[in-house]
Motif scaffolding. Structure first.
Motif, PDB file in Angstrom:
ATOM      1  N   PRO A 162      27.046 127.885  55.849  1.00 21.69           N
ATOM      2  CA  PRO A 162      27.992 128.317  56.341  1.00 21.69           C
ATOM      3  C   PRO A 162      28.461 127.525  57.830  1.00 21.69           C
ATOM      4  O   PRO A 162      27.595 127.147  57.997  1.00 21.69           O
ATOM      5  N   LEU A 163      29.620 126.761  57.648  1.00 15.87           N
ATOM      6  CA  LEU A 163      29.928 125.941  58.761  1.00 15.87           C
ATOM      7  C   LEU A 163      31.570 126.407  59.185  1.00 15.87           C
ATOM      8  O   LEU A 163      32.584 126.457  58.712  1.00 15.87           O
ATOM      9  N   GLY A 164      31.270 128.000  60.397  1.00 12.26           N
ATOM     10  CA  GLY A 164      33.205 128.674  60.370  1.00 12.26           C
ATOM     11  C   GLY A 164      33.651 129.037  59.605  1.00 12.26           C
ATOM     12  O   GLY A 164      32.773 130.069  58.826  1.00 12.26           O
ATOM     13  N   ASP A 165      34.694 128.608  59.895  1.00 16.69           N
ATOM     14  CA  ASP A 165      35.783 129.374  58.154  1.00 16.69           C
ATOM     15  C   ASP A 165      35.583 128.741  56.913  1.00 16.69           C
ATOM     16  O   ASP A 165      35.802 128.879  55.535  1.00 16.69           O
ATOM     17  N   GLY A 166      34.663 127.565  56.688  1.00 16.71           N
ATOM     18  CA  GLY A 166      34.891 126.796  55.323  1.00 16.71           C
ATOM     19  C   GLY A 166      32.602 127.144  55.365  1.00 16.71           C
ATOM     20  O   GLY A 166      32.166 127.758  55.153  1.00 16.71           O
ATOM     21  N   PHE A 167      32.674 126.056  54.588  1.00 15.33           N
ATOM     22  CA  PHE A 167      31.288 125.702  54.187  1.00 15.33           C
ATOM     23  C   PHE A 167      30.329 124.662  54.287  1.00 15.33           C
ATOM     24  O   PHE A 167      31.953 123.415  54.025  1.00 15.33           O
ATOM     25  N   ALA A 168      29.976 123.818  54.415  1.00 14.06           N
ATOM     26  CA  ALA A 168      28.953 122.184  54.739  1.00 14.06           C
ATOM     27  C   ALA A 168      28.153 121.978  53.396  1.00 14.06           C
ATOM     28  O   ALA A 168      27.321 122.473  53.054  1.00 14.06           O
TER      29      ALA A 168
END
Length: 167
Positions: A112-118
């Motif tokens: 998970p990366l803030g509101d998105g994904f890495a």
């Protein structure tokens, strides 16, 4: 030619036709009258039939056009409502993304990366791009950053996916 000369020629032609008509026997006059009546009735029938057919076509076309117009108005109102509504996207759970990636044979580390994904790892392009298209279609996740490098196992990838509200 002037109007008066045309009028004079017309009167001469009518006078010649009248003289020929009067020179005919009563039986010929009756036949000519029948012919003129038949010709006039045929022309009148063709005119009335054409107008009636056109009226029927218009009677069917107008309600259809009105119905299409009403549907377009309703669709325009729905579109305006959708455009005015804020975009809300429920992000998938990370386990769903990991399961979907492994089901497609993608070796990816998804975080998970803030509101998105890495996403990082290795993947063959013939599996990666359809999977990314599915993510965009189902979850509206779009690449914000996309780094690709070819290696022996396909592509080495480093992707950041975000929902559309954060673009």
């Amino acid at each position: 030619m002037t109007v008066s000369s045309l009028r004079q020629r017309f009167h001469q032609s009518v006078a010649q036709l009248e003289a020929r008509y009067l020179a005919c026997s009563p039986r010929e006059r009756l036949a000519l009258a029948g012919l003129a009546f038949s010709l006039g009735a045929t022309l009148l029938f063709l005119l009335v039939d054409g107008l009636h057919g056109e009226r029927r076509r218009v009677e069917h076309a107008v309600p259809e056009a009105l119905a299409r117009t009403e549907r377009m108005r309703q669709q325009a109102a729905q579109l305006a409502e959708l455009q005015a509504a804020p975009v809300t996207v429920d992000l998938p759970k990370i386990e769903i993304l990991r399961t979907a990636a492994s089901a497609k044979g993608l070796r990816l580390d998804i975080q998970p990366l803030g509101d998105g994904f890495a996403l990082q790892g290795h993947a063959p392009p013939d599996r990666l791009f359809p999977w990314l298209a599915e993510l965009q279609q189902e979850w509206r996740l779009r690449p914000q950053r996309l780094d690709l490098a070819r290696d022996a196992s396909g592509l080495r990838i480093d992707i950041t996916l975000i929902p559309p509200a954060n673009e």
